[in-house]
Design a protein around this motif. Sequence first.
Motif, short mmCIF file in Angstrom:
data_model
loop_
_atom_site.label_atom_id
_atom_site.label_comp_id
_atom_site.label_asym_id
_atom_site.label_seq_id
_atom_site.Cartn_x
_atom_site.Cartn_y
_atom_site.Cartn_z
N SER A 7 24.19 -2.37 14.90
CA SER A 7 22.90 -2.54 15.57
C SER A 7 23.10 -2.33 17.06
O SER A 7 24.24 -2.30 17.55
N GLY A 8 21.99 -2.21 17.78
CA GLY A 8 22.05 -2.13 19.23
C GLY A 8 21.94 -0.74 19.80
O GLY A 8 21.94 -0.56 21.01
N GLY A 9 21.83 0.26 18.93
CA GLY A 9 21.66 1.60 19.44
C GLY A 9 20.27 1.80 20.01
O GLY A 9 19.42 0.92 19.95
N GLY A 10 20.05 2.96 20.57
CA GLY A 10 18.73 3.25 21.12
C GLY A 10 18.85 4.27 22.22
O GLY A 10 19.82 5.04 22.30
N LEU A 11 17.86 4.25 23.08
CA LEU A 11 17.79 5.21 24.18
C LEU A 11 18.31 4.57 25.45
O LEU A 11 17.85 3.48 25.82
N GLY A 12 19.25 5.22 26.11
CA GLY A 12 19.77 4.74 27.38
C GLY A 12 19.67 5.84 28.42
O GLY A 12 19.52 7.01 28.09
N GLN A 13 19.78 5.42 29.66
CA GLN A 13 19.75 6.38 30.77
C GLN A 13 21.16 6.64 31.25
O GLN A 13 22.05 5.78 31.16
N ALA A 14 21.37 7.83 31.77
CA ALA A 14 22.67 8.14 32.36
C ALA A 14 22.97 7.13 33.46
O ALA A 14 22.11 6.81 34.28
N GLN A 81 30.71 -2.49 24.23
CA GLN A 81 29.94 -2.48 25.46
C GLN A 81 30.13 -1.14 26.13
O GLN A 81 31.26 -0.76 26.44
N MET A 82 29.04 -0.43 26.33
CA MET A 82 29.10 0.92 26.90
C MET A 82 28.42 0.89 28.26
O MET A 82 27.25 0.51 28.36
N THR A 83 29.15 1.28 29.28
CA THR A 83 28.61 1.35 30.63
C THR A 83 28.79 2.76 31.19
O THR A 83 29.50 3.58 30.60
N SER A 84 28.17 3.00 32.33
CA SER A 84 28.24 4.32 32.97
C SER A 84 27.99 5.42 31.94
O SER A 84 28.75 6.41 31.86
N LEU A 85 26.95 5.25 31.17
CA LEU A 85 26.66 6.19 30.08
C LEU A 85 26.44 7.61 30.60
O LEU A 85 25.92 7.81 31.71
N LYS A 86 26.83 8.56 29.78
CA LYS A 86 26.67 9.97 30.07
C LYS A 86 25.90 10.63 28.93
O LYS A 86 25.99 10.16 27.78
N PRO A 87 25.19 11.70 29.20
CA PRO A 87 24.49 12.39 28.10
C PRO A 87 25.43 12.80 26.97
O PRO A 87 25.01 12.79 25.81
N GLU A 88 26.66 13.09 27.29
CA GLU A 88 27.62 13.48 26.25
C GLU A 88 28.05 12.32 25.37
O GLU A 88 28.77 12.51 24.38
N ASP A 89 27.62 11.11 25.69
CA ASP A 89 27.86 9.96 24.80
C ASP A 89 26.83 9.90 23.67
O ASP A 89 26.95 9.07 22.77
N THR A 90 25.84 10.76 23.71
CA THR A 90 24.82 10.80 22.67
C THR A 90 25.45 11.14 21.32
O THR A 90 26.14 12.15 21.19
N GLY A 113 30.27 1.48 8.31
CA GLY A 113 28.86 1.17 8.37
C GLY A 113 28.03 2.43 8.25
O GLY A 113 28.58 3.54 8.13
N GLN A 114 26.72 2.26 8.32
CA GLN A 114 25.80 3.38 8.17
C GLN A 114 25.54 4.10 9.48
O GLN A 114 24.98 5.21 9.47
N GLY A 115 25.91 3.51 10.58
CA GLY A 115 25.75 4.16 11.87
C GLY A 115 24.50 3.74 12.62
O GLY A 115 23.51 3.32 12.01
N THR A 116 24.56 3.86 13.92
CA THR A 116 23.40 3.58 14.77
C THR A 116 23.34 4.66 15.85
O THR A 116 24.35 5.06 16.42
N GLN A 117 22.14 5.17 16.08
CA GLN A 117 21.95 6.29 17.00
C GLN A 117 21.94 5.80 18.44
O GLN A 117 21.25 4.84 18.79
N VAL A 118 22.70 6.49 19.27
CA VAL A 118 22.67 6.28 20.72
C VAL A 118 22.28 7.59 21.37
O VAL A 118 22.92 8.62 21.12
N THR A 119 21.24 7.56 22.17
CA THR A 119 20.79 8.74 22.88
C THR A 119 20.76 8.43 24.37
O THR A 119 20.14 7.44 24.79
N VAL A 120 21.44 9.25 25.15
CA VAL A 120 21.51 9.04 26.59
C VAL A 120 20.78 10.18 27.29
O VAL A 120 21.14 11.34 27.12
N SER A 121 19.78 9.82 28.04
CA SER A 121 19.01 10.83 28.76
C SER A 121 19.55 10.99 30.18
O SER A 121 20.05 10.05 30.78
N SER A 122 19.43 12.20 30.68
CA SER A 122 19.96 12.49 32.03
C SER A 122 18.93 12.22 33.10
O SER A 122 17.77 11.97 32.84
#
Length: 122
Positions: A7-14, A81-90, A113-122
């Motif tokens: 759990s905890g995936g979703g949309l994040g910003q760069a 814990q993911m910090t300093s996210l980059k679009p390539e972390d999507t 597990g079944q996986g959770t989507q993480v999308t990082v926008s630039s």
Amino acid sequence: QVQLVESGGGLGQAGGSLRLSCAASGRGFSSNVMGWFRQAPGKEREFVARITTGSSTYYTDSVKGRFTISRDNAKNTVYLQMTSLKPEDTAVYYCAADLLGLGVGRTSYKYWGQGTQVTVSS
């Protein structure tokens, strides 16, 4: 037998942060090495990080200094814990468990597990 639910995936910003959780059920969580993998569209599933039963950690080079894996054996949960996210972390992020888990390939882990989507926008 170990069942894993991410759990905890979703949309994040760069430049931003997200925290993933993986709840384990079944027997012997504390006896398992726990890992995180990810799979981007059109790419192979790749190793991200692992934490041993003694809480030693290991990371792939691309996330060192940005991601932190931890575990709470009392809650049967592992975190990323993911910090300093980059679009390539999507990617879709997968939690994995194994009694050994010493390698970085998919075959090093028995339970997934079944996986959770993480999308990082630039």
